[in-house]
Write a protein that holds these residues in place. Structure first.
Motif, PDB file in Angstrom:
ATOM      1  N   LYS A   1      -7.075  12.697  -7.469  1.00 25.22           N
ATOM      2  CA  LYS A   1      -6.164  12.256  -6.305  1.00 25.22           C
ATOM      3  C   LYS A   1      -5.946  13.477  -5.504  1.00 25.22           C
ATOM      4  O   LYS A   1      -5.957  13.532  -4.183  1.00 25.22           O
TER       5      LYS A   1
ATOM      6  N   MET B   1      -6.411  -4.269  -8.660  1.00 22.42           N
ATOM      7  CA  MET B   1      -7.106  -3.154  -7.502  1.00 22.42           C
ATOM      8  C   MET B   1      -5.736  -2.469  -7.199  1.00 22.42           C
ATOM      9  O   MET B   1      -6.081  -1.112  -6.577  1.00 22.42           O
ATOM     10  N   GLU B   2      -4.692  -3.119  -7.010  1.00 23.76           N
ATOM     11  CA  GLU B   2      -3.378  -2.192  -6.525  1.00 23.76           C
ATOM     12  C   GLU B   2      -3.242  -1.138  -7.308  1.00 23.76           C
ATOM     13  O   GLU B   2      -2.612   0.006  -7.059  1.00 23.76           O
ATOM     14  N   ASP B   3      -3.359  -0.965  -8.752  1.00 18.81           N
ATOM     15  CA  ASP B   3      -3.310   0.264  -9.578  1.00 18.81           C
ATOM     16  C   ASP B   3      -4.195   1.256  -9.103  1.00 18.81           C
ATOM     17  O   ASP B   3      -3.812   2.488  -9.307  1.00 18.81           O
ATOM     18  N   TYR B   4      -5.305   0.967  -8.473  1.00 17.70           N
ATOM     19  CA  TYR B   4      -6.212   2.068  -7.809  1.00 17.70           C
ATOM     20  C   TYR B   4      -6.281   2.123  -6.477  1.00 17.70           C
ATOM     21  O   TYR B   4      -7.195   2.765  -5.878  1.00 17.70           O
ATOM     22  N   LYS B   5      -5.137   1.804  -5.589  1.00 13.01           N
ATOM     23  CA  LYS B   5      -5.100   2.233  -4.158  1.00 13.01           C
ATOM     24  C   LYS B   5      -5.389   3.393  -3.680  1.00 13.01           C
ATOM     25  O   LYS B   5      -5.848   3.754  -2.668  1.00 13.01           O
ATOM     26  N   ASP B   6      -5.092   4.509  -4.667  1.00 16.55           N
ATOM     27  CA  ASP B   6      -5.260   5.821  -4.175  1.00 16.55           C
ATOM     28  C   ASP B   6      -6.894   6.354  -4.588  1.00 16.55           C
ATOM     29  O   ASP B   6      -6.834   7.669  -4.291  1.00 16.55           O
TER      30      ASP B   6
ATOM     31  N   LYS C   1     -10.904   5.591  -5.391  1.00 16.21           N
ATOM     32  CA  LYS C   1     -12.541   4.693  -4.958  1.00 16.21           C
ATOM     33  C   LYS C   1     -12.857   4.407  -6.549  1.00 16.21           C
ATOM     34  O   LYS C   1     -12.910   5.444  -7.431  1.00 16.21           O
TER      35      LYS C   1
ATOM     36  N   LYS D   1     -10.622   9.334  -2.741  1.00 16.86           N
ATOM     37  CA  LYS D   1     -10.793   8.345  -1.819  1.00 16.86           C
ATOM     38  C   LYS D   1     -11.241   8.879  -0.421  1.00 16.86           C
ATOM     39  O   LYS D   1     -12.135   8.521   0.191  1.00 16.86           O
TER      40      LYS D   1
END
Length: 348
Positions: free
Chosen positions: A85, A135-140, A142, A250
Motif C-alpha cells: 500500500k 473485494m471490499e477487503d482489498y479496495k486499496d 490490485k 493500486k
C-alpha cells in the motif's frame, strides 16, 4: 575537414544510439516483488518466478521483476500489505490470516470444515467467494491472485493422533487465529510460532507438533522431527485452510500504460491463482510420497471421529458470525456461502 565531418557523424550516431537506449530503458518497468519465505520454497520458483517470467515475455521485456524473498525488504509477513500500500514493494505475497481483523470478509475462508482439502478446490472456492463478497477487503490494492494453502495436517513427534481424545493437552503450532480456535475446541493447546521456528520448537520439546499443510512440512524440515500426520478423507472438507493473496500497489498498476495493464491482467486473476494451486497440490503429493518413503506414518481419521471433531468446533463458526455481524457484515450469509462454494468445488 573530412576528419571533422567523420567525428560529427560518429557523435551524431552515438547520440542517436544513446537516445534509443534511454528510450528503451524508460519503457521498461521493474516491479519489486516481496514475499516472506526462502528461495527453496515451491512458491518462489513455481509462482513468483513463473509470474515474473510470464509478464516479461508477454510484454516483450517492458515489464520485469526484482524478487525479494524471505522479507529482504524488512518487516514481518503481517506488514506486507502495508508495504504494498505504501509503495515499499510493488507486489507482495502474504496471507490475510497474518493480520487478524484487517480483512474481515476473508476470515470466513478460514472457518473449520468448510472448504475442500486440496488447494485447487479451495482456491476456486476462495476466488469465487472473493469476487462476489470479499473485494471490499482489498479496495486499496490490485488483487493479482487469491489461493488456498490447502488443508492443514496435524503432525506430531511421538504420539499418533486419530481422535479428539488424542489431541487433549497437545501443544501444536497454529498458523492462524481461527486454526487456534479450532484446536482449542478439540482440547489441544495452540502455540503461535513463525513457521521457520517450528522445527526447532518440536526438536526441543517446546511444542508437540504442528498444524501445517503437507507442502510446507519438508520445506522447513518439520517432517524430520515428526513421525505421525493426520488428515481427513479427500472428499471431506478440510480441518481449516489458510487463504493467500498476491497484492499489487493500486497506484503502480493504474500508472501503467494500457498495454502493460493488459499484460498484468492476462497473467493474473483466476489463472494465476490456479497456477499457485497446482504448485501447492503438486508439492503436497511430493511431500506425502517423501514422508511415506522415509517411514513417517500418514493417518486418515474415521468418519465417526471426523464428525465428532466437526461437532466440537461448531462454536468457532458461531463466534465468527457474531463478530462479523457486530462489524456490520452479514456473517451468517458469508459463512453459508463459503460452505456452499466448498461443496461446489469438492472432489466427488
Amino acid at each position: 575537414m573530412k576528419i571533422r565531418m567523420k567525428s560529427l557523424v560518429t557523435l551524431t550516431v552515438s547520440g542517436i544510439l544513446m537516445c534509443c537506449v534511454s528510450a528503451v530503458q524508460a519503457q521498461t518497468v521493474t516491479l519489486k516483488f516481496s514475499h516472506f519465505i526462502g528461495t527453496n520454497h515451491n512458491f518462489h520458483k513455481g509462482v513468483a518466478e513463473h509470474w515474473c517470467n510470464a509478464i516479461e515475455k508477454d510484454s516483450v521485456g517492458k515489464l520485469k521483476c526484482q524478487i525479494y524473498p524471505a522479507l529482504q525488504l524488512g518487516g514481518t509477513p503481517a506488514m506486507l500489505p502495508d508495504q504494498v500500500k505504501n509503495g515499499v514493494a510493488d507486489v507482495a505475497w502474504t496471507s490475510p490470516s497474518f493480520a487478524t481483523g484487517r480483512f474481515p470478509r476473508t476470515e470466513a475462508l478460514e472457518l473449520p470444515f468448510s472448504l475442500p482439502p486440496s488447494s485447487m478446490g479451495g482456491t476456486r472456492a476462495m476466488w469465487e467467494y472473493t469476487q462476489k463478497f470479499g473485494m471490499e477487503d482489498y479496495k486499496d490494492f490490485k488483487v493479482l491472485a487469491m489461493f488456498s494453502g490447502s488443508n492443514v495436517v496435524i503432525s506430531t513427534a511421538t504420539k499418533p493422533v486419530l481422535s479428539m481424545v488424542d489431541l487433549k493437552g497437545l501443544k501444536l503450532r497454529s498458523p492462524s487465529r481461527y486454526a487456534s480456535m479450532f484446536l482449542s475446541g478439540l482440547g489441544g493447546t495452540p502455540v503461535n510460532m513463525p513457521v521457520a521456528q517450528v522445527t526447532e520448537g518440536i526438536a526441543k520439546g517446546v511444542i508437540d507438533g504442528a498444524m501445517a499443510p503437507w507442502e510446507v512440512l519438508p520445506a522447513v524440515k518439520i517432517d524430520e522431527v515428526t513421525k505421525y500426520h493426520m488428515e481427513g478423507q479427500a472428499n471431506q472438507p478440510g480441518f481449516t485452510q489458510t487463504p493467500f493473496v498476491i497484492l499489487m500497489n493500486k497506484a503502480r498498476y493504474e500508472g501503467l500504460t494500457p498495454e502493460l495493464k493488459a499484460v498484468i491482467d492476462r497473467n493474473s486473476g483466476l489463472s494465476l491463482s490456479e497456477v499457485a494451486a497446482k504448485v501447492w497440490d503438486d508439492g503436497s503429493e511430493a511431500a506425502k510420497k517423501k514422508l511415506a518413503a522415509q517411514g513417517n506414518k500418514i493417518l486418515t481419521i474415521k468418519d465417526t471421529d471426523y464428525n465428532a471433531m466437526k461437532k466440537a468446533t461448531v462454536a468457532v463458526e458461531t463466534d465468527w458470525i457474531k463478530q462479523a455481524t457486530a462489524r456490520g457484515l452479514d456473517g451468517a450469509k458469508l459463512a453459508a456461502e463459503v460452505h456452499t462454494l466448498g461443496q461446489k468445488y469438492m472432489i466427488k
